[in-house]
Design a protein around this motif. Structure first.
Motif, PDB file in Angstrom:
ATOM      1  N   GLN A  20       0.938  -1.220   0.014  1.00  0.00           N
ATOM      2  CA  GLN A  20       0.121  -0.007  -0.040  1.00  0.00           C
ATOM      3  C   GLN A  20       0.784   1.292  -0.009  1.00  0.00           C
ATOM      4  N   ARG A  21       1.959   1.243   0.862  1.00  0.00           N
ATOM      5  CA  ARG A  21       2.935   2.346   0.676  1.00  0.00           C
ATOM      6  C   ARG A  21       3.590   2.805  -0.564  1.00  0.00           C
ATOM      7  N   ASN A  69       0.990   4.149  -2.713  1.00  0.00           N
ATOM      8  CA  ASN A  69       0.654   5.647  -2.554  1.00  0.00           C
ATOM      9  C   ASN A  69       1.688   6.563  -3.001  1.00  0.00           C
ATOM     10  N   ASP A 122       1.138   6.735  -6.866  1.00  0.00           N
ATOM     11  CA  ASP A 122      -0.235   7.830  -6.867  1.00  0.00           C
ATOM     12  C   ASP A 122       0.166   9.203  -6.752  1.00  0.00           C
ATOM     13  N   ALA A 123       1.038   9.534  -5.818  1.00  0.00           N
ATOM     14  CA  ALA A 123       1.912  10.938  -5.492  1.00  0.00           C
ATOM     15  C   ALA A 123       2.259  11.393  -6.847  1.00  0.00           C
ATOM     16  N   LYS A 150      -8.807   5.911 -10.863  1.00  0.00           N
ATOM     17  CA  LYS A 150      -9.140   4.653 -10.246  1.00  0.00           C
ATOM     18  C   LYS A 150     -10.570   4.269 -10.634  1.00  0.00           C
ATOM     19  N   ASP A 174      -5.284  13.051 -10.474  1.00  0.00           N
ATOM     20  CA  ASP A 174      -4.439  12.982  -9.531  1.00  0.00           C
ATOM     21  C   ASP A 174      -5.135  13.792  -8.343  1.00  0.00           C
ATOM     22  N   SER A 179       8.816  10.545  -0.243  1.00  0.00           N
ATOM     23  CA  SER A 179       7.552  11.347  -0.211  1.00  0.00           C
ATOM     24  C   SER A 179       8.179  12.601  -0.016  1.00  0.00           C
TER      25      SER A 179
END
Length: 794
Positions: free
Chosen positions: A265-266, A269, A272-273, A280, A325, A546
């Motif tokens: 999941q990380r 993400n 996606d960032a 989706k 986004d 990130s």
């Protein structure tokens, strides 16, 4: 037994049994703590060894990343001998230690010629008769962990000593280390804790059990999405839910399956960032469900046949897919609006009155000076896309689209020129810190947003520039955010390839990261220790970093360079503002200054009354390779910064004012910029970049028929804390704390042993937090555990 630590005029005596061990380092739980940032978390260990005659000697084990020196006298001209890392060395009853042996190049000038003297004194000779034991001095309780609750400060000292020895780090650990109150009482009684203190400890244990039962569920939490037609009602509908603290994925006892789900999941993400993934399916379905609930209240409602329903759905969602986004945030804003409407009798979410909409925005306005404006524009987007009349243009509501009167915005703090000089100096060194400094200069010269950095890839390297291509820009042209090219200077000093290490890192990560061609990035993740301080042996990871983590590391890095505290005012825009500031100081033309920042519009049009895009002339509009022109202007700014920072510090005015007076015309600056060129290809080698490969998910080697020769890891200790799907942790010796923790586990290991071959035959995976801390041996560990991993070249 007493050991005296003396540094300058300060002396401290620490007592421990003859079989004990004292830790020296920067950690808060070290027996002797040193505050210097160049000292490792656990720098060295001090032990006591006695010969048959009862004479005591000191044994030092160096565990640091930058070495420890040994001197015998106070003579400042005596040359220090470095200790062998991870090996016990007898040094006698008194020794002087140089901590650390060497410093980072950027802080070498700050090194003080001080020596830590360690001496041992035996109070009375040891009895050879084991039946007669000497009276040992009282051991002072170590410092409480920083993770303890503040309420535990009133605990009796005897109880604190027992819990610190058990490895209790927070209330959750205390709730799980004892199963019953009688077990707690028996253990405290065996440790000699008085009865009154045991009763106080039992009360704290019961409180921690109740708090743990309500705060942390025992098993994995499975969330179920409500049906599309259901509307969630909130008691406080206009307030956003605040994020709680991060849950540690590698806590003791966590199963491999749970961690793997969170890790996937990380990574999802992080992709996606970047903003490169399409919309989706679940988000588009939720938009379609909102349209169906609106029904005839929407101006886009159409009565169509069943076979044409899919065509209507495609036509409605086609413009929505362009906002992939930001679609998740827009849906969250609509859910808050519907949740608030559900609490108002008779109100409609799809055709509200202007009073109802004004009441909602009035409640949102309490969240900050821009909260109501963001909510207004968010609902305006839904009104346009779904054909809804939300009464947003009414005189009672329209003012909320503006900021609150009196609210002003402040630009981000600019990175000082003296810090730029320190970063440039460290980029010429070695190790992970030098690579990060090179990456910072590459970002500062690019002058683009962080999200665009994480969408870019290297295209070409010229003598003076590094050319990149961003897959998705900010400006929309006919509804599409087209890709664009940008450049950054290579040399921040004449004829010196300053960003070579950053380019080598980006190319190495591009080989090891899966799917890099479809979702490239320039700033990879970095495995740093507690406090986000970068050590020379830290490793890069093949995944994007990130934004929040980069800003945190940047703040700590700048504080380490200047020797001060972390400045919360420094953000990513501190790097982005460097080039535009130089262009303004050097009085570049409007077109040159606009090209430097890769900007597409200007604050005002030609008339000065309305915000419009700057219209390019024909020569600019049809010109190719405009990024090269922008890069040449950036090289001139970098050359001016280098020239100013090399001037004596006693001149009047700051660096920026000197820059304006030193270059009144452009000819001198152009001649200086011609020196900022180097070889066509970067000079840094790939072997200098410490980047771990991505751990394969292939089949494990449960049994090995051939013995793998790993001389450096044949004696390493390993342990597992769980009997079902555990991690394999690594430690220097059996019984020591694992590399991924600051303290030992509170329970005995379920399995343990010696040697990397025996650890690989367990059939489990190595701890992902231990691997980056093994230094150069990490690649050998990955190769021993996984079939698909490539062995490093010998």
């Amino acid at each position: 037994m007493e050991v005296t630590f003396r540094k300058g005029r300060e002396a401290r005596v620490v007592c421990f049994p003859p079989t004990g061990c004292l830790a020296v380092g920067r950690s808060p739980v070290a027996d002797y703590r040193m505050e210097d940032l160049a000292v490792s978390v656990f720098h060295l260990e001090v032990r006591c060894r006695m010969d048959p005659q009862g004479v005591s000697t000191l044994v030092i084990r160096d565990m640091s990343s930058n070495g420890t020196g040994v001197v015998k006298t106070d003579n400042p001209e005596e040359k220090a001998n470095p200790l062998v890392k991870d090996a016990d060395t007898d040094v006698g009853p008194r020794v002087g230690l140089i901590i650390p042996m060497w410093w980072p190049p950027a802080r070498a000038a700050e090194r003080r010629a001080e020596t830590l003297w360690v001496s041992i004194k035996q109070d009375e000779p040891l009895h050879k008769d084991e039946s007669v034991k000497p009276v040992l001095p009282v051991v002072k309780a170590p410092k409480r962990p920083t993770t303890w609750p503040k309420a535990w400060a009133s605990l009796p000292t005897s109880v604190q000593r027992v819990w610190i020895g058990e490895g209790v780090e927070d209330a959750h650990d205390l709730a799980n280390i004892y199963t019953t109150a009688s077990e707690l009482d028996d253990e405290l009684r065996d440790a000699g804790v008085p009865e009154g203190d045991r009763a106080i400890a039992a009360a704290y244990w019961k409180d921690s059990r109740r708090a743990s039962a309500t705060a942390r569920p025992s098993g994995p939490v499975v969330t179920q999405q409500p049906p599309a037609e259901a509307v969630r009602v909130s008691a406080v509908p206009t307030a956003k839910k605040t994020r709680t603290g991060p849950f540690m994925p590698n806590a003791p006892g966590l199963l491999h399956q749970q961690w793997a789900v969170k890790e996937r999941q990380r990574k999802a993400n992080a992709r996606d960032a970047q903003g490169l993934n399409p919309a989706k399916a679940e988000h588009l379905q939720e938009v379609w469900d909102i349209y169906l609930r609106a029904g005839r209240l929407s101006s886009l409602h159409r009565e169509v046949r069943a076979e044409d329903k899919d065509i209507l759905k495609a036509l409605l969602l086609k413009p929505v897919e362009r906002y992939a986004d930001s679609l998740a945030g827009r849906l969250a804003g609509w859910r808050r609006w519907e949740a608030w409407v559900a609490t108002q009798p008779g109100a409609s979410a799809f055709r509200p009155t202007d009073f109802a909409m004004g009441k909602y925005l009035h409640g949102v306005d309490a969240g900050g000076p821009t909260a109501a404006g963001q909510a207004w524009h968010g609902l305006k987007w839904w009104s346009a896309r779904l054909g809804l009349n939300l009464s947003l243009d009414s005189a009672l509501v329209q003012d909320y689209r503006l900021k609150t009167p009196g609210h002003t915005t402040k630009q981000a703090e600019l990175l000082p020129l003296d810090v730029v000089a320190l970063v440039r100096q460290e980029a010429e060194g070695l190790g992970t810190r030098a690579t990060f400094a090179s990456l910072v200069l590459l970002i500062a010269g690019g002058c683009i947003r962080y999200r665009h950095l994480q969408r870019s890839s290297v295209v070409e390297v010229t003598r003076d520039l590094v050319m990149f291509r961003c897959l998705k820009g900010k400006r929309r042209q006919q509804g599409v955010r087209e890709a664009f090219s940008w450049a950054t200077p290579r040399c921040w000093r004449p004829e010196n390839d300053t960003v070579a290490k950053a380019v080598a890192l980006i190319r190495e990560v591009a080989k090891k990261a899966k799917g890099y061609d479809e979702a490239p990035f320039l700033v990879p993740d970095l495995a740093v220790g507690p406090g986000h301080h970068i050590d020379p042996e830290d490793h890069w990871l093949p995944g994007p970093m990130s934004y929040s983590k980069f800003v945190t590391i940047l703040r700590v890095y700048v504080a380490d360079l200047k020797g001060g505290h972390k400045k919360e005012s420094i953000t990513f825009n501190a790097l982005r503002r460097l080039m535009p500031t130089g262009a303004d100081i050097l009085q570049f033309s409007d077109s040159a200054a606009t090209a430097i920042g890769n900007w597409q519009d200007t604050p005002k049009g030609a008339s000065g009354k309305k915000r419009t895009r700057m219209r390019d002339q024909m020569a600019k509009r049809y010109a190719d390779q405009k990024s090269i022109t922008a890069g040449l202007h950036k090289v001139r700014v970098v050359a001016a910064i280098w020239d100013v920072t090399n001037q004596p510090a006693d001149q009047e005015g700051d660096g920026w004012s000197q820059m304006r007076h030193r270059y009144p015309d452009k000819k001198a600056l152009r001649r200086l910029a011609e020196q900022f060129q180097t070889d066509p290809e970067p000079q840094a080698k790939t072997e200098d970049v410490r980047c771990l490969p991505e751990l394969p998910r292939g089949q494990l080697r449960h049994r090995q028929t051939t013995v793998r020769e790993v001389p450096a890891l044949e004696g390493i200790a390993w342990l597992m804390q769980s009997a079902t799907n555990p991690w394999v942790h690594f430690a220097a010796r059996v019984g020591d704390r694992p590399f991924c923790r600051s303290t030992k586990f509170k329970r005995d290991p379920a399995r343990q042993g010696l040697g990397i071959e025996e650890a690989a035959r367990t059939g489990e995976r190595p701890c992902p937090r231990c691997l980056p801390l093994l230094g150069r041996k990490a690649l050998d560990v990955v190769a021993a555990f996984c079939q698909d991993a490539e062995r490093p070249s010998e």
